[in-house]
Motif scaffolding. Structure first.
Motif, PDB file in Angstrom:
ATOM      1  N   VAL A   1      10.819  19.305  41.795  1.00 12.57           N
ATOM      2  CA  VAL A   1      12.251  19.473  41.542  1.00 12.57           C
ATOM      3  C   VAL A   1      12.544  20.867  40.990  1.00 12.57           C
ATOM      4  O   VAL A   1      13.561  21.480  41.309  1.00 12.57           O
ATOM      5  N   ILE A   2      11.620  21.391  40.172  1.00 13.65           N
ATOM      6  CA  ILE A   2      11.841  22.685  39.516  1.00 13.65           C
ATOM      7  C   ILE A   2      11.835  23.828  40.527  1.00 13.65           C
ATOM      8  O   ILE A   2      12.705  24.702  40.504  1.00 13.65           O
ATOM      9  N   GLN A   3      10.859  23.836  41.423  1.00 18.45           N
ATOM     10  CA  GLN A   3      10.708  24.970  42.343  1.00 18.45           C
ATOM     11  C   GLN A   3      11.933  25.161  43.242  1.00 18.45           C
ATOM     12  O   GLN A   3      12.464  26.274  43.327  1.00 18.45           O
ATOM     13  N   PRO A   4      12.441  24.106  43.926  1.00 21.78           N
ATOM     14  CA  PRO A   4      13.658  24.320  44.732  1.00 21.78           C
ATOM     15  C   PRO A   4      14.858  24.709  43.878  1.00 21.78           C
ATOM     16  O   PRO A   4      15.716  25.483  44.324  1.00 21.78           O
ATOM     17  N   GLY A   5      14.923  24.170  42.652  1.00 19.40           N
ATOM     18  CA  GLY A   5      16.041  24.523  41.786  1.00 19.40           C
ATOM     19  C   GLY A   5      16.036  25.992  41.412  1.00 19.40           C
ATOM     20  O   GLY A   5      17.082  26.650  41.400  1.00 19.40           O
TER      21      GLY A   5
ATOM     22  N   HIS B   1      13.842  32.925  28.801  1.00 12.66           N
ATOM     23  CA  HIS B   1      12.441  32.532  28.678  1.00 12.66           C
ATOM     24  C   HIS B   1      12.304  31.213  27.921  1.00 12.66           C
ATOM     25  O   HIS B   1      11.514  30.341  28.307  1.00 12.66           O
ATOM     26  N   LYS B   2      13.049  31.063  26.833  1.00 12.65           N
ATOM     27  CA  LYS B   2      12.965  29.834  26.039  1.00 12.65           C
ATOM     28  C   LYS B   2      13.442  28.624  26.845  1.00 12.65           C
ATOM     29  O   LYS B   2      12.853  27.543  26.772  1.00 12.65           O
ATOM     30  N   THR B   3      14.525  28.824  27.620  1.00  7.47           N
ATOM     31  CA  THR B   3      15.028  27.719  28.440  1.00  7.47           C
ATOM     32  C   THR B   3      14.004  27.312  29.500  1.00  7.47           C
ATOM     33  O   THR B   3      13.761  26.122  29.732  1.00  7.47           O
ATOM     34  N   LEU B   4      13.390  28.308  30.131  1.00  6.07           N
ATOM     35  CA  LEU B   4      12.392  28.003  31.155  1.00  6.07           C
ATOM     36  C   LEU B   4      11.160  27.345  30.548  1.00  6.07           C
ATOM     37  O   LEU B   4      10.566  26.439  31.145  1.00  6.07           O
TER      38      LEU B   4
ATOM     39  N   LEU C   1       8.843  19.949  29.696  1.00 12.25           N
ATOM     40  CA  LEU C   1       9.252  18.614  30.129  1.00 12.25           C
ATOM     41  C   LEU C   1       8.473  18.166  31.369  1.00 12.25           C
ATOM     42  O   LEU C   1       8.163  16.987  31.528  1.00 12.25           O
ATOM     43  N   ALA C   2       8.159  19.128  32.227  1.00 15.48           N
ATOM     44  CA  ALA C   2       7.458  18.784  33.468  1.00 15.48           C
ATOM     45  C   ALA C   2       5.979  18.516  33.231  1.00 15.48           C
ATOM     46  O   ALA C   2       5.389  17.662  33.896  1.00 15.48           O
ATOM     47  N   THR C   3       5.363  19.248  32.282  1.00 16.87           N
ATOM     48  CA  THR C   3       3.930  19.150  31.977  1.00 16.87           C
ATOM     49  C   THR C   3       3.109  19.165  33.266  1.00 16.87           C
ATOM     50  O   THR C   3       3.182  20.114  34.034  1.00 16.87           O
ATOM     51  N   ASN C   4       2.341  18.115  33.505  1.00 20.53           N
ATOM     52  CA  ASN C   4       1.481  18.065  34.702  1.00 20.53           C
ATOM     53  C   ASN C   4       1.995  17.081  35.749  1.00 20.53           C
ATOM     54  O   ASN C   4       1.234  16.598  36.590  1.00 20.53           O
ATOM     55  N   ASP C   5       3.283  16.772  35.692  1.00 23.57           N
ATOM     56  CA  ASP C   5       3.875  15.825  36.636  1.00 23.57           C
ATOM     57  C   ASP C   5       4.251  16.567  37.925  1.00 23.57           C
ATOM     58  O   ASP C   5       5.143  17.427  37.927  1.00 23.57           O
ATOM     59  N   ASP C   6       3.563  16.272  39.010  1.00 25.77           N
ATOM     60  CA  ASP C   6       3.828  16.954  40.283  1.00 25.77           C
ATOM     61  C   ASP C   6       5.223  16.643  40.807  1.00 25.77           C
ATOM     62  O   ASP C   6       5.863  17.491  41.437  1.00 25.77           O
TER      63      ASP C   6
END
Length: 228
Positions: free
Chosen positions: A161-165, A142-145, A151-156
């Motif tokens: 990159v996060i979702q496919p990963g 949970h902490k890692t996620l 880091l991603a904040t509101n950057d689309d």
């Protein structure tokens, strides 16, 4: 609501935190900002506030530094640095400069009502799921996620990159052969006749299963209190 930043705070902050902001908004009526010095993009304001002192009133002066290009404010009362909300003196300077919306950097993430909070995993003693779950490992994931999402904040672009990963990690975990034993808690299925086996023929795993079963039998479950 008179100023736009009051609506901005109301939409972003939780109810309890917005009440603290409202206290600062009420103090705006007792504050007056005067521009003392301006050098390049740095402006120095003296904000006079009338405060209640006993049965009388007293004028207190605060110094506020403002960066006009970055829209950064720093007040000598240090309320934002220690309390996490903007003070009335900084808001008074914004009004004097005809700025009625605060930058998003002055709305701290921890006070927002729409923040997704990660909860720790609490093991229980009355479910079989608790015996198979590792709470520390669960919390570490949970902490890692949470760090990745921060880091991603509101950057689309970063979210793409996060979702496919995450999907790739899920597929890899599903296909990888587990090298450990099953996580399902073991149940004693040994017949009564096998309990007389010598100690040399008893595996440590079976001993652990019998001890777990014995503890579950001897533990006393209390009934809840009757409420009328």
């Amino acid at each position: 609501m008179v100023y736009c930043f009051e609506k901005q705070f109301n939409a972003a902050y939780t109810n309890s935190k917005f009440k603290e902001v409202q206290v600062e908004l009420k103090r705006l009526g007792y504050c007056r900002a005067n521009l003392i010095h301006e050098k390049g993009t740095i402006c120095t304001y003296h904000v006079r506030e009338v405060v209640l002192l006993g049965k009388g009133m007293k004028k207190v002066e605060f110094v506020v530094h403002c960066n006009s290009t970055e829209c950064e404010l720093q007040c000598m009362c240090w309320l934002f640095e220690f309390g996490g909300i903007m003070c009335a003196h900084s808001l008074c300077v914004l009004i004097d400069r005809s700025i009625y919306e605060v930058p998003n950097k002055y709305i701290i993430l921890r006070w927002r009502k729409d923040v997704e909070r990660g909860y720790t995993c609490i093991p229980t003693t009355y479910t079989t799921f608790a015996a198979a779950l590792n709470p520390k490992l669960h919390d570490n994931y949970h902490k890692t996620l949470d760090k990745v999402l921060e880091l991603a904040t509101n950057d689309d672009g970063k979210h793409k990159v996060i979702q496919p990963g995450l999907m790739e990690i899920k597929d890899r975990v599903r296909t990888v052969q587990s090298s450990s034993a099953s996580n399902v808690p073991c149940k004693s299925t040994t017949p009564a006749s096998t309990s007389t086996l010598p100690h040399s023929h008893t595996s440590p795993k079976s001993l652990h299963c019998r001890n777990t079963t014995k503890e579950s039998i001897t533990s006393k479950v209390l009934s809840p209190l009757v409420a009328h």
